[in-house]
Design a protein around this motif. Structure first.
Motif, mmCIF file in Angstrom:
data_model
loop_
_atom_site.group_PDB
_atom_site.id
_atom_site.type_symbol
_atom_site.label_atom_id
_atom_site.label_comp_id
_atom_site.label_asym_id
_atom_site.label_seq_id
_atom_site.Cartn_x
_atom_site.Cartn_y
_atom_site.Cartn_z
ATOM 1 N N THR A 168 -2.109 -37.012 10.633
ATOM 2 C CA THR A 168 -2.987 -38.499 10.379
ATOM 3 C C THR A 168 -2.873 -38.895 11.591
ATOM 4 O O THR A 168 -2.259 -38.666 12.899
ATOM 5 C CB THR A 168 -1.636 -39.238 10.249
ATOM 6 O OG1 THR A 168 -0.213 -39.030 10.654
ATOM 7 C CG2 THR A 168 -1.750 -39.492 8.833
ATOM 8 N N LEU A 169 -4.194 -39.929 11.943
ATOM 9 C CA LEU A 169 -4.412 -41.026 12.970
ATOM 10 C C LEU A 169 -4.147 -42.050 13.268
ATOM 11 O O LEU A 169 -4.626 -42.861 11.921
ATOM 12 C CB LEU A 169 -5.920 -40.731 12.958
ATOM 13 C CG LEU A 169 -6.849 -40.798 14.418
ATOM 14 C CD1 LEU A 169 -5.888 -40.746 15.416
ATOM 15 C CD2 LEU A 169 -8.002 -41.289 14.126
ATOM 16 N N LEU A 170 -3.680 -42.723 13.548
ATOM 17 C CA LEU A 170 -3.385 -44.217 13.656
ATOM 18 C C LEU A 170 -4.468 -44.538 15.622
ATOM 19 O O LEU A 170 -4.167 -43.812 16.356
ATOM 20 C CB LEU A 170 -2.202 -44.368 14.309
ATOM 21 C CG LEU A 170 -1.787 -45.697 14.814
ATOM 22 C CD1 LEU A 170 -1.308 -46.847 13.759
ATOM 23 C CD2 LEU A 170 0.033 -46.324 15.297
ATOM 24 N N VAL A 171 -5.058 -45.769 14.559
ATOM 25 C CA VAL A 171 -6.324 -46.136 15.191
ATOM 26 C C VAL A 171 -5.536 -47.785 15.553
ATOM 27 O O VAL A 171 -5.228 -48.621 14.629
ATOM 28 C CB VAL A 171 -7.322 -46.250 14.905
ATOM 29 C CG1 VAL A 171 -8.702 -47.056 15.810
ATOM 30 C CG2 VAL A 171 -7.704 -44.875 15.000
ATOM 31 N N ILE A 172 -5.383 -47.788 17.315
ATOM 32 C CA ILE A 172 -5.507 -49.485 17.601
ATOM 33 C C ILE A 172 -6.703 -50.435 18.097
ATOM 34 O O ILE A 172 -6.932 -48.982 19.292
ATOM 35 C CB ILE A 172 -4.138 -50.024 18.907
ATOM 36 C CG1 ILE A 172 -2.565 -48.597 17.404
ATOM 37 C CG2 ILE A 172 -3.855 -51.125 18.778
ATOM 38 C CD1 ILE A 172 -1.987 -48.828 18.774
ATOM 39 N N ALA A 173 -6.993 -51.778 17.398
ATOM 40 C CA ALA A 173 -7.756 -51.619 18.159
ATOM 41 C C ALA A 173 -7.874 -53.341 18.758
ATOM 42 O O ALA A 173 -7.364 -53.515 17.537
ATOM 43 C CB ALA A 173 -9.184 -51.203 17.596
ATOM 44 N N THR A 174 -8.469 -54.307 19.546
ATOM 45 C CA THR A 174 -8.825 -55.210 19.497
ATOM 46 C C THR A 174 -10.315 -55.413 19.547
ATOM 47 O O THR A 174 -10.131 -56.898 18.719
ATOM 48 C CB THR A 174 -8.177 -55.450 20.666
ATOM 49 O OG1 THR A 174 -9.738 -54.880 21.288
ATOM 50 C CG2 THR A 174 -6.477 -55.417 21.341
ATOM 51 N N ASP A 175 -11.289 -55.323 19.032
ATOM 52 C CA ASP A 175 -12.727 -55.374 18.367
ATOM 53 C C ASP A 175 -12.910 -56.276 17.335
ATOM 54 O O ASP A 175 -12.236 -54.919 15.874
ATOM 55 C CB ASP A 175 -13.449 -54.211 19.051
ATOM 56 C CG ASP A 175 -15.108 -55.447 18.675
ATOM 57 O OD1 ASP A 175 -15.255 -55.617 19.317
ATOM 58 O OD2 ASP A 175 -15.289 -54.569 17.478
ATOM 59 N N SER A 176 -12.826 -56.815 17.017
ATOM 60 C CA SER A 176 -13.104 -57.683 15.712
ATOM 61 C C SER A 176 -13.374 -56.485 14.537
ATOM 62 O O SER A 176 -13.484 -56.724 13.494
ATOM 63 C CB SER A 176 -13.510 -59.606 14.965
ATOM 64 O OG SER A 176 -14.859 -59.038 15.849
ATOM 65 N N SER A 209 -4.013 -50.108 6.404
ATOM 66 C CA SER A 209 -4.399 -51.123 8.105
ATOM 67 C C SER A 209 -3.860 -52.045 7.660
ATOM 68 O O SER A 209 -3.570 -52.531 7.076
ATOM 69 C CB SER A 209 -5.776 -50.768 7.594
ATOM 70 O OG SER A 209 -6.700 -51.924 6.634
ATOM 71 N N SER A 210 -4.124 -52.897 8.946
ATOM 72 C CA SER A 210 -3.197 -54.091 9.577
ATOM 73 C C SER A 210 -4.341 -54.771 10.306
ATOM 74 O O SER A 210 -4.852 -54.456 11.607
ATOM 75 C CB SER A 210 -2.266 -54.024 9.390
ATOM 76 O OG SER A 210 -1.473 -53.254 10.231
ATOM 77 N N GLU A 211 -3.602 -55.807 10.354
ATOM 78 C CA GLU A 211 -4.234 -57.363 11.107
ATOM 79 C C GLU A 211 -3.366 -58.454 11.988
ATOM 80 O O GLU A 211 -2.432 -58.491 10.943
ATOM 81 C CB GLU A 211 -5.233 -57.981 11.115
ATOM 82 C CG GLU A 211 -6.310 -58.804 12.191
ATOM 83 C CD GLU A 211 -6.839 -59.773 11.452
ATOM 84 O OE1 GLU A 211 -7.055 -60.663 11.970
ATOM 85 O OE2 GLU A 211 -7.586 -59.683 10.362
ATOM 86 N N GLU A 212 -3.093 -58.150 13.176
ATOM 87 C CA GLU A 212 -1.945 -58.512 13.446
ATOM 88 C C GLU A 212 -2.258 -59.549 14.574
ATOM 89 O O GLU A 212 -2.041 -58.793 15.637
ATOM 90 C CB GLU A 212 -0.940 -57.869 13.497
ATOM 91 C CG GLU A 212 0.519 -59.212 13.767
ATOM 92 C CD GLU A 212 1.630 -58.089 14.192
ATOM 93 O OE1 GLU A 212 2.596 -58.202 14.771
ATOM 94 O OE2 GLU A 212 2.160 -57.635 13.470
ATOM 95 N N GLY A 213 -2.169 -60.979 14.901
ATOM 96 C CA GLY A 213 -3.563 -61.437 15.755
ATOM 97 C C GLY A 213 -4.955 -61.122 16.307
ATOM 98 O O GLY A 213 -5.296 -61.068 15.466
#
Length: 75
Positions: free
Chosen positions: A32-40, A60-64
């Motif tokens: 499994t791979l957890l990806v964290i991104a800030t680009d919408s 998947s989730s979006e927080e701020g």
């Protein structure tokens, strides 16, 4: 808990997607791979890419302004 984490925070399109592809290419089936991104654009691009592959978008989730994706590698 993910086997690997990719922090693509601060990277702009298309880099989060490209780095996700590269990371998945180096993984084995079932990991499994957890990806964290800030680009919408990631909220659209990563799920769309995964829909064209055998990889599974587990969650998947979006927080701020942070987007997270848990991906199961198809190998």
């Amino acid at each position: 808990m993910a086997d690997r984490t990719l922090d693509a925070s601060g990277l702009r399109c298309p880099m989060p997607l490209l780095k996700t592809k590269l990371e998945l290419n180096g993984m084995t089936s079932g990991q499994t791979l957890l990806v964290i991104a800030t680009d919408s654009g990631s909220a659209r691009d990563i799920p769309a890419y995964l829909a064209l592959t055998r990889h599974e978008l587990v969650s998947s989730s979006e927080e701020g302004d942070q987007y997270t994706f848990m991906i199961k590698c198809a190998g």
